[in-house]
Write a protein that holds these residues in place. Structure first.
Motif, PDB file in Angstrom:
ATOM      1  N   ILE A 121      -4.113  -6.418   0.084  1.00 36.03           N
ATOM      2  CA  ILE A 121      -3.552  -5.239   0.770  1.00 36.03           C
ATOM      3  C   ILE A 121      -2.137  -5.558   1.101  1.00 36.03           C
ATOM      4  O   ILE A 121      -1.595  -6.417   1.285  1.00 36.03           O
ATOM      5  N   ILE A 122      -1.455  -4.105   1.267  1.00 32.31           N
ATOM      6  CA  ILE A 122      -0.236  -4.022   1.740  1.00 32.31           C
ATOM      7  C   ILE A 122      -0.482  -3.566   3.146  1.00 32.31           C
ATOM      8  O   ILE A 122      -0.141  -2.334   3.472  1.00 32.31           O
TER       9      ILE A 122
ATOM     10  N   ASN B 279      -0.798   2.604  -0.845  1.00 36.02           N
ATOM     11  CA  ASN B 279      -1.751   1.133  -1.490  1.00 36.02           C
ATOM     12  C   ASN B 279      -2.272   1.484  -2.710  1.00 36.02           C
ATOM     13  O   ASN B 279      -2.482   0.684  -3.626  1.00 36.02           O
TER      14      ASN B 279
ATOM     15  N   VAL C 189      -3.337   0.742   5.751  1.00 35.78           N
ATOM     16  CA  VAL C 189      -4.677   0.293   5.282  1.00 35.78           C
ATOM     17  C   VAL C 189      -5.031  -0.896   6.024  1.00 35.78           C
ATOM     18  O   VAL C 189      -6.175  -1.322   6.019  1.00 35.78           O
TER      19      VAL C 189
ATOM     20  N   GLN D 115     -10.854  -1.708   2.899  1.00 33.32           N
ATOM     21  CA  GLN D 115      -9.968  -2.246   2.064  1.00 33.32           C
ATOM     22  C   GLN D 115      -9.776  -2.831   0.828  1.00 33.32           C
ATOM     23  O   GLN D 115      -9.276  -2.266  -0.200  1.00 33.32           O
TER      24      GLN D 115
ATOM     25  N   ILE E 190      -8.151  -1.158  -2.782  1.00 34.70           N
ATOM     26  CA  ILE E 190      -7.596  -2.074  -3.925  1.00 34.70           C
ATOM     27  C   ILE E 190      -8.397  -1.817  -5.313  1.00 34.70           C
ATOM     28  O   ILE E 190      -7.641  -1.749  -6.184  1.00 34.70           O
TER      29      ILE E 190
ATOM     30  N   ARG F 219      -6.988   1.208  -6.313  1.00 35.21           N
ATOM     31  CA  ARG F 219      -5.599   0.984  -7.038  1.00 35.21           C
ATOM     32  C   ARG F 219      -5.548   0.679  -8.441  1.00 35.21           C
ATOM     33  O   ARG F 219      -4.945   1.190  -9.251  1.00 35.21           O
TER      34      ARG F 219
ATOM     35  N   THR G  21       7.012  -2.984   0.209  1.00 33.51           N
ATOM     36  CA  THR G  21       5.967  -3.906  -0.343  1.00 33.51           C
ATOM     37  C   THR G  21       6.195  -5.143  -0.307  1.00 33.51           C
ATOM     38  O   THR G  21       5.382  -6.313   0.309  1.00 33.51           O
TER      39      THR G  21
END
Lengths: 502, 361, 352
Positions: free
Chosen positions: A347-348, A356, A398, A406, A410, A413, B215
């Motif tokens: 995660i960011i 994300n 997130v 979370q 992802i 994503r 990021t």
């Protein structure tokens, strides 16, 4: 004597902005018992622990501790430590730059000076006593993660704590180390220490615990003696659902038919962290890498994705020779990778759910072709709905979501990039049972849609349910490949342990 | 429902800009009370015979140009690398020296020479930027330490390029860059700032610079596993800062029509970092807002100008500046914010809680 | 069992910790550099007085670098040290010239340093403001106050202090025979004693003091330090107070050395101090560093400047360009050494 309580918590409540994390929770710990604290993610386990250790202040409720007069006031981890509550967290909370001995004795006592020699001697004795393979003068960072965890426990042991909290202590240990830990726990139990054991591994709970307290959605479900609560019922209590869902597990045991087309094929692929290995996966196939922690299963899939520096080998994707040396090239070839360590590699945290979700797709589109705002919103909405991600909005950072959600972000994503081959390394670790099932179902659905999936999990049962082929690793080598009838827990264990004749 | 969501979002965006905006407001009110005509803008004829705008407001906006430009670049470096470049002043001195050297090398100063000189100094600044960037991204040295090298020797390198002197330039073109273009009443540096802002917003609009930078700043491992070349992004942030440095250096040189390696943009690195911080950006990297940094730059300049207007001598300004900075950051500090929200919640929730307690009993 | 274990420990030599490794590198490089200078440049470098000159001139730098190292080990930064030093010099000179008392002037120096340390510590640890900004403001304030006190240089005209300034410790057996045949003993100023005392005290504090070890824990991992029961806020607070106090002492030593107050006193001292710490093996990320390393770091930094001057590079820019080059050398070296160590470590884990 066995019913003498060491810790009583009554009516504990804790409110976070927008969430009631704990609502009127009671908890009782007796002398010399191992008490498992169970619940799904977001049930309030960690909040309760953090209230008890003084990381969070409580909004309401009282705590009594054996040995201190009246209500215990815990405002900081130091307070907790002083009244005999010691905690070993899932993430190592020691200082990597100090020596092992220092880590065991720092932050304790009041003198102006530290008696380094004394500490080293005492630490050496204790480590030997507990069979922990660490030397007192060693810099902590040079120990393996498992040993670091044990040093943390040794520290707690040395403090003569009344209450020892073990928060997910086994998630980074292999079986042998888990057994060592359990021996240690039973030893402490016989000395009258009350142990709170938080874990996601059900088998482990039944192996060592005496009692179980279950939380759900910040509320107390109940306290049970282990013998009176069968495993299935425990799961049901944690999920607050009937057993229908659990029974439906067997439903999706029929696995999709595998086509002959090979999606990915590697010969003698090796990376900095993994030894050369051969591997291939067919279209629509779900396979798994299994083995003990440190057997090289994660390292192998990291090599496939180019996450570690690739040192050699030939790779074919859909029959074409390709070079994959870094993640970007893997992504371009239709490979997706959900990393093992969600917090560190996934995660960011400060970015929104939306950002994300679109990240990988955006990277594949390229630096000079940003997605339009409308597209981003559309994709985010689509996947929040499809995976039923629980979030306040698409713009929520997130990091403020629960672990399971979370993980879903992802997953979204990578799904958004529509990969041909998706690698999921421990997608279900540390998340609740409900989400686990959802993810398993999703994997099978992907396979039906002709996506190849590699699925790694510490829970063999889970892998048996989802995978049609298991690759077994030991000591960084592939030691077996199991398919069809061989896919039984017994056979897998045997192969892992090396009991096979071959 | 939609409306509330929107206002919420706005609130979230604004909260970062709260501190610079409050500071801005306070400074304006303070100045208006002290001297109601403080911000009046007038037109007057300058030495070259042009009609130009003048007044305190203009001099604030004009004076903050270099700072604002550097703050934009610094925000990117801060966000991507989680640290600051303390060599911008020194690098600007080098850039300025190169600029002057090329111009003095030409037989006649034409528009072409100036552009050539600017390009040369841009290239040099980008080279030094990538030197810093290499240390940070490839050798993984903390930015402040990596840039300490150039900070230590940058001004001496400039001195060396200048051959141990403080050479001057003359020419109407460079003069116009430093003050006013004939026929345009707005100071040229201000126009350059606007151009830079436009360039930056174009970069954010047509590339994924913003997303990638954040990021990388927040989670480098994850960024790499999602296919982002983290080394390149960090390097890029330093190269972009290099461009900002060269622009700021050229403005600085053109204002004075000479290069003095010791005094050109002296101590600007500290002000730049301050601008980034006042703009509500975390100096630890991650999420950023360039508008905050720009606003921060103007706050700092307005503070300086206000102090000058109060007859504080230029050497003493620092002491007063320090007090204001401390006040600002104390108001913006997480602890004070928490305390403030708690107090507010207490006032609001007092009655509700009282009821709750009664029920509980 | 236990006996066996301890004998095993004795036999096996532990690999150096990061802190020790970086310090060792610095000390080795310093001696190699100095010996090379003695061999190739000769002259002054062959005399012990060269070392004493280095110490005499840089005693204040050594002191502030010690303070800064403490803060950096704790994971913070204090860039106000130069400013505070210069403010202390100016205040003490003005006070003494106004027929002040010598003893009170020392208290004044300590008081100013302490005040800065307290405010910095308060703002950084209890209000959680970024240390860079806080100490930057501290530096601005100190520099500004210095010029508010006096823009013009002030010469110290206090007889007592001037008499004390003249006191030098002479060490005849380290002296040399001048051309005219006189023996010139090695001279050391009182400030050097103070600086060495500071080095020793801080060294002992970091090595054996509870607070000192807590600094390392804090810099190593703040969250862990908190969980280990260390009072993180108080520890961080203490580190800034120590740095402030040492800046105050450095200011007094500076005044003893130069005998004058000037607005540009100790200009750039903060960056020199940071450079010294870094050369000495302190990492800005915290948790790694050592005072002995810092001491040699300061010597290395100042020796290189002297070498440049002696070797005939007379253009004014060479000193700082070489300093920069050397800084780069050390920084890159440390980065390479530490990352190699990291690699060795992971590969060892792989084997396990």
């Amino acid at each position: 004597m066995p019913n003498e309580t060491v810790l009583t918590m009554r009516g504990i409540s804790k409110q976070f902005p927008g969430v009631k994390a704990l609502n009127n929770v009671d908890f009782t710990l007796r002398k010399g018992e191992i008490h498992a604290l169970m619940g799904e993610n977001g049930a309030g386990k960690s909040t309760l622990i953090k209230v008890l250790t003084g990381v969070y202040g409580k909004d309401a409720g009282v705590i009594w501790i054996d040995g201190s007069e009246g209500e215990a006031h815990i405002h900081s981890p130091q307070d907790a430590q002083n009244i005999g509550i010691a905690t070993v967290y899932q993430e190592i909370t020691l200082c990597p730059n100090l020596t092992v001995a220092e880590n065991m004795y720092i932050g304790r006592g009041n003198g102006l000076l530290v008696k380094q020699k004394d500490y080293e001697k005492k630490a050496g004795e204790l480590l030997a006593n507990l069979n922990i393979p660490a030397r007192p003068k060693q810099q902590l960072a040079s120990c393996s993660l498992a040993v670091q965890q044990m040093v943390a426990i040794a520290r707690a042991v040395d403090m003569n704590c009344k209450v020892l909290i073990l928060d997910e202590p086994t998630s980074s240990l292999d079986d042998k180390e888990v057994q060592m830990l359990f021996t240690l726990m039973r030893d402490l139990k016989s000395r009258g220490v009350g142990i709170i054991f938080v874990t996601h591994f059900l088998e482990q709970v039944y192996e060592v615990s005496d009692r179980i307290t279950v939380l759900r959605n910040g509320e107390l479900v109940g306290e049970y003696v282990v013998e009176d609560l069968p495993q299935v019922q425990l799961v049901a209590k944690m999920m607050g659902k009937d057993l229908d869902e659990l029974n439906s597990m067997s439903e999706f045991s029929q696995k999709a038919a595998v086509s002959d087309e090979v999606t990915y094929k590697a010969e003698h692929l090796s990376s900095e962290a993994s030894k050369p290995f051969d591997f291939q996966i067919h279209k629509g196939e779900v396979n798994g890498f299994t083995g003990l922690l440190g057997s090289g299963r994660s390292e192998s899939v990291r090599a496939i994705f180019g996450a570690d520096r690739v040192t050699g080998g030939k790779v074919k994707v859909n029959g074409k020779d390709v070079h994959i040396t870094k993640p970007y090239e893997a992504m371009k070839n239709g490979i997706g990778y959900l990393p093992e360590d969600r917090k560190r590699d996934g995660i960011i945290a400060d970015l929104s759910v939306r950002e994300n979700i679109i990240l990988a797709l955006q990277v594949m589109k390229g630096f000079f072709k940003p997605l339009s705002r409308a597209d981003m919103e559309k994709f985010a909405d689509e996947y929040i709905k499809a995976l039923s991600i629980k979030t306040a909005s698409k713009d929520t950072p997130v990091g403020s979501l629960s672990g399971g959600n979370q993980q879903k972000v992802i997953l979204a994503r990578w799904l958004l990039t529509h990969p041909d081959y998706l690698i999921l390394d421990e997608p279900t670790r540390g998340i609740d049972v409900g989400t686990k099932l959802e993810i398993q179902k999703l994997v099978l659905k992907l396979a039906e849609e002709n996506v190849s999936v590699t699925f790694i999990s510490s829970e063999i049962e889970e892998m048996l349910r989802t995978c049609s082929r298991l690759i077994v690793m030991r000591d960084r080598n592939i030691v077996g490949e199991l398919t069809g009838d061989q896919l039984t827990q017994k056979q897998v264990m045997k192969t892992i342990a090396g009991g096979e004749a071959s | 429902m939609i409306v509330t969501k929107k206002t919420l979002k706005k609130k979230g965006n604004l909260s970062q800009l709260m501190i610079p905006l409050i500071a801005f407001g306070l400074l304006i009110i303070f100045n208006l009370i002290r001297d109601p005509g403080f911000f009046s803008i007038e037109t007057k004829l300058n030495n070259a015979g042009n009609t130009v705008l003048a007044g305190n407001l203009i001099s604030i906006i004009n004076g903050a140009s270099e700072l604002a430009i550097l703050a934009m670049g610094m925000t990117l470096v801060t966000a991507a690398c989680g640290g600051q470049d303390i060599s911008v002043g020194a690098a600007a001195a080098i850039a300025g020296s190169v600029f002057v050297k090329v111009i003095r090398g030409a037989s006649m100063v034409t528009g072409g020479t100036v552009i050539l000189a600017f390009l040369a100094c841009c290239v040099v600044a980008m080279l030094f930027g990538s030197f810093n960037g290499m240390l940070v991204s490839v050798f993984r040295i903390q930015p402040m330490i990596a840039t300490l090298i150039l900070y230590t020797c940058g001004r001496s390198i400039a001195y060396w390029i200048n051959g141990g002197a403080t050479p001057t330039i003359d020419g109407s073109i460079t003069g116009a860059i430093g003050s006013f273009i004939p026929g345009v009443p707005i100071p040229t540096p201000v126009i350059i700032v606007v151009v830079m802002i436009i360039l930056f917003s174009l970069a954010f609009r047509f590339t994924t610079l913003g997303l990638y930078t954040q990021t990388v700043g927040i989670n480098q491992n994850a960024a790499r596993l999602n296919g982002i070349n983290t080394t390149l992004i960090k390097l890029l942030s330093f190269v972009i800062l290099g461009i900002c440095v060269s622009v700021a250096g050229c403005i600085g040189v053109c204002r004075l029509q000479l290069i003095n390696h010791e005094t050109l943009l002296i101590d600007i690195e500290m002000d730049t970092i301050l601008a980034v911080a006042i703009g509500g950006n975390s100096l630890g990297g991650g999420k950023f807002k360039i508008s905050g940094s720009i606003l921060g730059a103007y706050v700092i300049q307005m503070l300086t100008t206000t102090l000058y207007a109060m007859k504080v001598s230029s050497t003493d300004v620092k002491a007063y500046k320090a007090i204001v900075i401390i006040l600002l950051v104390v108001i913006g500090s997480p602890v004070v914010k928490r305390w403030f929200t708690k107090v507010m919640a207490n006032i609001r929730g007092a009655s509700i809680r009282r009821l709750g307690v009664k029920e509980g009993n | 069992m236990t006996v066996q274990n301890s004998s095993l420990n004795q036999k096996r030599r532990e690999p150096l910790t990061d802190t020790q490794l970086l310090m060792t590198i610095t000390i080795c490089i310093f001696f190699v550099m100095y010996i090379l200078a003695m061999l190739l440049l000769g002259g002054g470098f062959l005399r012990a007085q060269q070392i004493f000159d280095l110490l005499n001139d840089n005693a204040p730098l050594i002191i502030v670098a010690c303070g800064l190292t403490v803060v950096m080990i704790g994971g913070g930064i204090d860039i106000s040290v130069g400013g505070v030093t210069s403010l202390v010099v100016m205040s003490c000179v003005l006070y003494l010239n106004n027929s002040g008392n010598m003893f009170v002037s020392m208290l004044l120096a300590l008081g100013i340093g302490l005040a800065f340390g307290l405010v910095h510590g308060l703002l950084v640890s209890y209000l959680e403001i970024q240390p860079f900004i806080v100490t930057l403001a501290g530096m601005f304030f100190a520099r500004g106050m210095t010029t508010i006190l006096s823009v013009n240089p002030q010469k110290l005209a206090h007889e007592g202090v001037n008499a004390l300034r003249a006191v030098k410790i002479e060490i005849p057996w380290l002296g040399y025979v001048a051309k005219n045949g006189n023996l010139i003993p090695a001279r050391m100023e009182l400030g050097v004693i103070v600086a060495l005392l500071c080095v020793i005290v801080i060294f002992l504090l970091l090595k054996f003091g509870r607070t000192g070890r807590n600094f390392y824990a804090l810099g190593g991992n703040q969250q862990s330090a908190l969980m280990l029961g260390i009072n993180v806020k108080r520890t961080r607070f203490t580190s800034y107070v120590i740095s402030g106090l040492l800046s105050g002492i450095a200011g007094y030593v500076f005044m003893m050395h130069t005998g004058a107050g000037n607005a540009t006193n100790a200009a750039g001292a903060e960056m020199n101090a940071i450079a010294s710490s870094i050369i000495g093996g302190t990492l800005l990320t915290g948790g790694v560093g050592n005072i002995i390393g810092t001491f040699f770091g300061t010597l290395t930094l100042t020796t290189i400047k002297k070498i440049v001057v002696t070797s005939g590079l007379n253009d004014p820019w060479w000193q700082s360009i070489t300093t920069g080059a050397m800084l780069m050398f050390f920084i890159v070296l440390q980065s390479v050494v530490l990352s190699r160590r990291g690699k060795v470590k992971t590969s060892r884990n792989v084997k396990e």
